[in-house]
Scaffold this motif. Structure first.
Motif, PDB file in Angstrom:
ATOM      1  N   ASN A  34       0.862  -1.189   0.000  1.00 45.19           N
ATOM      2  CA  ASN A  34       0.000   0.000   0.000  1.00 45.19           C
ATOM      3  C   ASN A  34       0.900   1.242   0.000  1.00 45.19           C
ATOM      4  O   ASN A  34       0.960   1.974   0.990  1.00 45.19           O
ATOM      5  CB  ASN A  34      -0.919  -0.045   1.226  1.00 45.19           C
ATOM      6  CG  ASN A  34      -1.898   1.106   1.252  1.00 45.19           C
ATOM      7  OD1 ASN A  34      -2.219   1.692   0.208  1.00 45.19           O
ATOM      8  ND2 ASN A  34      -2.365   1.465   2.435  1.00 45.19           N
ATOM      9  N   PRO A  35       1.594   1.470  -1.138  1.00 48.71           N
ATOM     10  CA  PRO A  35       2.653   2.492  -1.132  1.00 48.71           C
ATOM     11  C   PRO A  35       2.126   3.903  -0.911  1.00 48.71           C
ATOM     12  O   PRO A  35       1.118   4.294  -1.493  1.00 48.71           O
ATOM     13  CB  PRO A  35       3.300   2.335  -2.517  1.00 48.71           C
ATOM     14  CG  PRO A  35       2.287   1.639  -3.361  1.00 48.71           C
ATOM     15  CD  PRO A  35       1.478   0.782  -2.432  1.00 48.71           C
ATOM     16  N   GLN A  36       2.855   4.636  -0.087  1.00 47.83           N
ATOM     17  CA  GLN A  36       2.501   6.025   0.239  1.00 47.83           C
ATOM     18  C   GLN A  36       3.384   7.017  -0.500  1.00 47.83           C
ATOM     19  O   GLN A  36       3.276   8.237  -0.286  1.00 47.83           O
ATOM     20  CB  GLN A  36       2.619   6.238   1.752  1.00 47.83           C
ATOM     21  CG  GLN A  36       1.744   5.303   2.581  1.00 47.83           C
ATOM     22  CD  GLN A  36       0.260   5.440   2.233  1.00 47.83           C
ATOM     23  OE1 GLN A  36      -0.255   6.548   2.170  1.00 47.83           O
ATOM     24  NE2 GLN A  36      -0.410   4.322   1.973  1.00 47.83           N
ATOM     25  N   ALA A  37       4.248   6.525  -1.372  1.00 48.21           N
ATOM     26  CA  ALA A  37       5.151   7.356  -2.161  1.00 48.21           C
ATOM     27  C   ALA A  37       5.650   6.487  -3.310  1.00 48.21           C
ATOM     28  O   ALA A  37       5.510   5.256  -3.254  1.00 48.21           O
ATOM     29  CB  ALA A  37       6.320   7.826  -1.291  1.00 48.21           C
ATOM     30  N   PRO A  38       6.236   7.107  -4.374  1.00 47.13           N
ATOM     31  CA  PRO A  38       6.737   6.301  -5.490  1.00 47.13           C
ATOM     32  C   PRO A  38       7.717   5.214  -5.039  1.00 47.13           C
ATOM     33  O   PRO A  38       7.714   4.105  -5.594  1.00 47.13           O
ATOM     34  CB  PRO A  38       7.403   7.343  -6.396  1.00 47.13           C
ATOM     35  CG  PRO A  38       6.617   8.596  -6.134  1.00 47.13           C
ATOM     36  CD  PRO A  38       6.304   8.553  -4.660  1.00 47.13           C
ATOM     37  N   THR A  39       8.575   5.543  -4.086  1.00 45.63           N
ATOM     38  CA  THR A  39       9.347   4.492  -3.407  1.00 45.63           C
ATOM     39  C   THR A  39       8.776   4.316  -2.014  1.00 45.63           C
ATOM     40  O   THR A  39       8.714   5.273  -1.235  1.00 45.63           O
ATOM     41  CB  THR A  39      10.846   4.861  -3.312  1.00 45.63           C
ATOM     42  OG1 THR A  39      11.442   4.698  -4.593  1.00 45.63           O
ATOM     43  CG2 THR A  39      11.585   3.961  -2.313  1.00 45.63           C
ATOM     44  N   HIS A  40       8.299   3.103  -1.722  1.00 46.12           N
ATOM     45  CA  HIS A  40       7.872   2.764  -0.362  1.00 46.12           C
ATOM     46  C   HIS A  40       8.288   1.310  -0.125  1.00 46.12           C
ATOM     47  O   HIS A  40       7.601   0.365  -0.508  1.00 46.12           O
ATOM     48  CB  HIS A  40       6.362   2.927  -0.171  1.00 46.12           C
ATOM     49  CG  HIS A  40       5.934   2.797   1.263  1.00 46.12           C
ATOM     50  ND1 HIS A  40       4.637   3.053   1.684  1.00 46.12           N
ATOM     51  CD2 HIS A  40       6.617   2.441   2.396  1.00 46.12           C
ATOM     52  CE1 HIS A  40       4.559   2.857   2.995  1.00 46.12           C
ATOM     53  NE2 HIS A  40       5.740   2.476   3.442  1.00 46.12           N
ATOM     54  N   VAL A  41       9.451   1.188   0.479  1.00 45.41           N
ATOM     55  CA  VAL A  41      10.055  -0.126   0.723  1.00 45.41           C
ATOM     56  C   VAL A  41      10.099  -0.354   2.231  1.00 45.41           C
ATOM     57  O   VAL A  41      10.333   0.584   3.002  1.00 45.41           O
ATOM     58  CB  VAL A  41      11.483  -0.166   0.114  1.00 45.41           C
ATOM     59  CG1 VAL A  41      12.199  -1.458   0.479  1.00 45.41           C
ATOM     60  CG2 VAL A  41      11.422   0.000  -1.409  1.00 45.41           C
ATOM     61  N   LEU A  42       9.846  -1.578   2.634  1.00 46.21           N
ATOM     62  CA  LEU A  42       9.960  -1.959   4.045  1.00 46.21           C
ATOM     63  C   LEU A  42      11.248  -2.762   4.217  1.00 46.21           C
ATOM     64  O   LEU A  42      11.504  -3.693   3.442  1.00 46.21           O
ATOM     65  CB  LEU A  42       8.764  -2.808   4.470  1.00 46.21           C
ATOM     66  CG  LEU A  42       7.397  -2.136   4.313  1.00 46.21           C
ATOM     67  CD1 LEU A  42       6.277  -3.137   4.610  1.00 46.21           C
ATOM     68  CD2 LEU A  42       7.266  -0.918   5.225  1.00 46.21           C
ATOM     69  N   ILE A  43      12.030  -2.387   5.216  1.00 39.82           N
ATOM     70  CA  ILE A  43      13.292  -3.085   5.496  1.00 39.82           C
ATOM     71  C   ILE A  43      13.170  -3.684   6.885  1.00 39.82           C
ATOM     72  O   ILE A  43      12.890  -2.968   7.852  1.00 39.82           O
ATOM     73  CB  ILE A  43      14.498  -2.123   5.418  1.00 39.82           C
ATOM     74  CG1 ILE A  43      14.553  -1.449   4.036  1.00 39.82           C
ATOM     75  CG2 ILE A  43      15.786  -2.888   5.661  1.00 39.82           C
ATOM     76  CD1 ILE A  43      14.069  -0.036   4.027  1.00 39.82           C
ATOM     77  N   GLN A  81      17.966  13.062  -3.149  1.00 35.46           N
ATOM     78  CA  GLN A  81      17.668  14.485  -2.950  1.00 35.46           C
ATOM     79  C   GLN A  81      16.837  14.660  -1.672  1.00 35.46           C
ATOM     80  O   GLN A  81      16.924  15.685  -0.998  1.00 35.46           O
ATOM     81  CB  GLN A  81      16.944  15.022  -4.187  1.00 35.46           C
ATOM     82  CG  GLN A  81      16.813  16.546  -4.237  1.00 35.46           C
ATOM     83  CD  GLN A  81      15.622  17.065  -3.450  1.00 35.46           C
ATOM     84  OE1 GLN A  81      14.630  16.354  -3.275  1.00 35.46           O
ATOM     85  NE2 GLN A  81      15.740  18.287  -2.941  1.00 35.46           N
ATOM     86  N   GLY A  82      16.015  13.635  -1.361  1.00 38.15           N
ATOM     87  CA  GLY A  82      15.233  13.709  -0.126  1.00 38.15           C
ATOM     88  C   GLY A  82      14.383  12.474   0.049  1.00 38.15           C
ATOM     89  O   GLY A  82      13.508  12.204  -0.771  1.00 38.15           O
ATOM     90  N   ARG A 108       8.992  11.685  -4.002  1.00 37.28           N
ATOM     91  CA  ARG A 108       8.070  12.825  -4.072  1.00 37.28           C
ATOM     92  C   ARG A 108       8.444  13.780  -2.949  1.00 37.28           C
ATOM     93  O   ARG A 108       9.143  13.376  -1.996  1.00 37.28           O
ATOM     94  CB  ARG A 108       6.601  12.366  -3.930  1.00 37.28           C
ATOM     95  CG  ARG A 108       6.248  11.777  -2.580  1.00 37.28           C
ATOM     96  CD  ARG A 108       4.737  11.701  -2.396  1.00 37.28           C
ATOM     97  NE  ARG A 108       4.307  10.933  -1.241  1.00 37.28           N
ATOM     98  CZ  ARG A 108       4.295  11.367   0.021  1.00 37.28           C
ATOM     99  NH1 ARG A 108       4.764  12.568   0.332  1.00 37.28           N
ATOM    100  NH2 ARG A 108       3.858  10.590   0.997  1.00 37.28           N
ATOM    101  N   PRO A 109       7.990  15.046  -3.003  1.00 36.82           N
ATOM    102  CA  PRO A 109       8.268  15.958  -1.885  1.00 36.82           C
ATOM    103  C   PRO A 109       7.637  15.405  -0.599  1.00 36.82           C
ATOM    104  O   PRO A 109       6.495  14.919  -0.617  1.00 36.82           O
ATOM    105  CB  PRO A 109       7.595  17.267  -2.316  1.00 36.82           C
ATOM    106  CG  PRO A 109       7.483  17.171  -3.801  1.00 36.82           C
ATOM    107  CD  PRO A 109       7.268  15.718  -4.100  1.00 36.82           C
ATOM    108  N   LEU A 110       8.361  15.474   0.487  1.00 31.17           N
ATOM    109  CA  LEU A 110       7.884  14.970   1.778  1.00 31.17           C
ATOM    110  C   LEU A 110       7.750  16.154   2.730  1.00 31.17           C
ATOM    111  O   LEU A 110       8.725  16.860   2.980  1.00 31.17           O
ATOM    112  CB  LEU A 110       8.867  13.936   2.341  1.00 31.17           C
ATOM    113  CG  LEU A 110       9.051  12.681   1.484  1.00 31.17           C
ATOM    114  CD1 LEU A 110      10.247  11.865   1.962  1.00 31.17           C
ATOM    115  CD2 LEU A 110       7.789  11.822   1.493  1.00 31.17           C
ATOM    116  N   THR A 111       6.558  16.337   3.234  1.00 29.33           N
ATOM    117  CA  THR A 111       6.326  17.497   4.103  1.00 29.33           C
ATOM    118  C   THR A 111       6.668  17.164   5.551  1.00 29.33           C
ATOM    119  O   THR A 111       6.769  15.992   5.934  1.00 29.33           O
ATOM    120  CB  THR A 111       4.861  17.951   4.011  1.00 29.33           C
ATOM    121  OG1 THR A 111       4.022  16.856   4.366  1.00 29.33           O
ATOM    122  CG2 THR A 111       4.529  18.420   2.604  1.00 29.33           C
TER     123      THR A 111
END
Ligand code: 5GP
Ligand code: ZN
Length: 115
Positions: A34-43, A81-82, A108-111
């Motif tokens: 259930n990704p919350q950003a273009p990259t959402h990986v669980l480690i 970049q962030g 993506r930009p993270l607030t």
């Protein structure tokens, strides 16, 4: 070492299919369903423990390894970049799976502050 009732232990054991991103002797990483950003990986550490508040001094290296794996994945995905690494600790912070996991979010930009 592993808990047969734990969904993340079952992912490590390949009982539950997942999109693997990275694996070594200590750490396993996979795409969040259930990704919350273009990259959402669980480690996650291969050793089962419930979360940060249940961690012991002997788990320090494993927690560090999870973060270093996150940094490596972020480098490979060119999101340096962030990006953000997040540990949700306890139900009040949104923890829903009780096997320690580091979220890697980026692309993506993270607030700030997070919700
Ligand atoms: P938490 O809410 O505990 O911090 O994070 C748990 C994360 O695990 C959530 O982002 C959720 O989408 C993800 N998740 C839950 N079950 C599964 C699963 O079976 N497979 C994968 N790949 N991710 C899962
Ligand atoms: Zn587990």
């Amino acid at each position: 070492m592993s808990d047969p009732k734990c969904i993340f232990c079952r992912i490590i054991a390949a009982d539950i299919p997942t999109k693997k991103v990275y694996e070594d002797d200590h750490v396993f990483a996979f795409e969040d369903t259930n990704p919350q950003a273009p990259t959402h990986v669980l480690i996650i550490p291969k050793k089962h423990f419930a979360g940060l508040k249940e961690a012991e001094a002997g788990d320090a290296e494993l927690i560090g390894r999870c973060h270093l794996a996150a940094a490596q994945i972020a480098r490979e995905r060119k999101i340096e970049q962030g990006y953000r690494t997040v540990l949700n600790v306890g139900p009040g912070a949104g923890q829903s799976v009780f096997h320690l996991h580091v979220h890697l979010l980026g692309g993506r930009p993270l607030t700030w502050p997070p919700g």
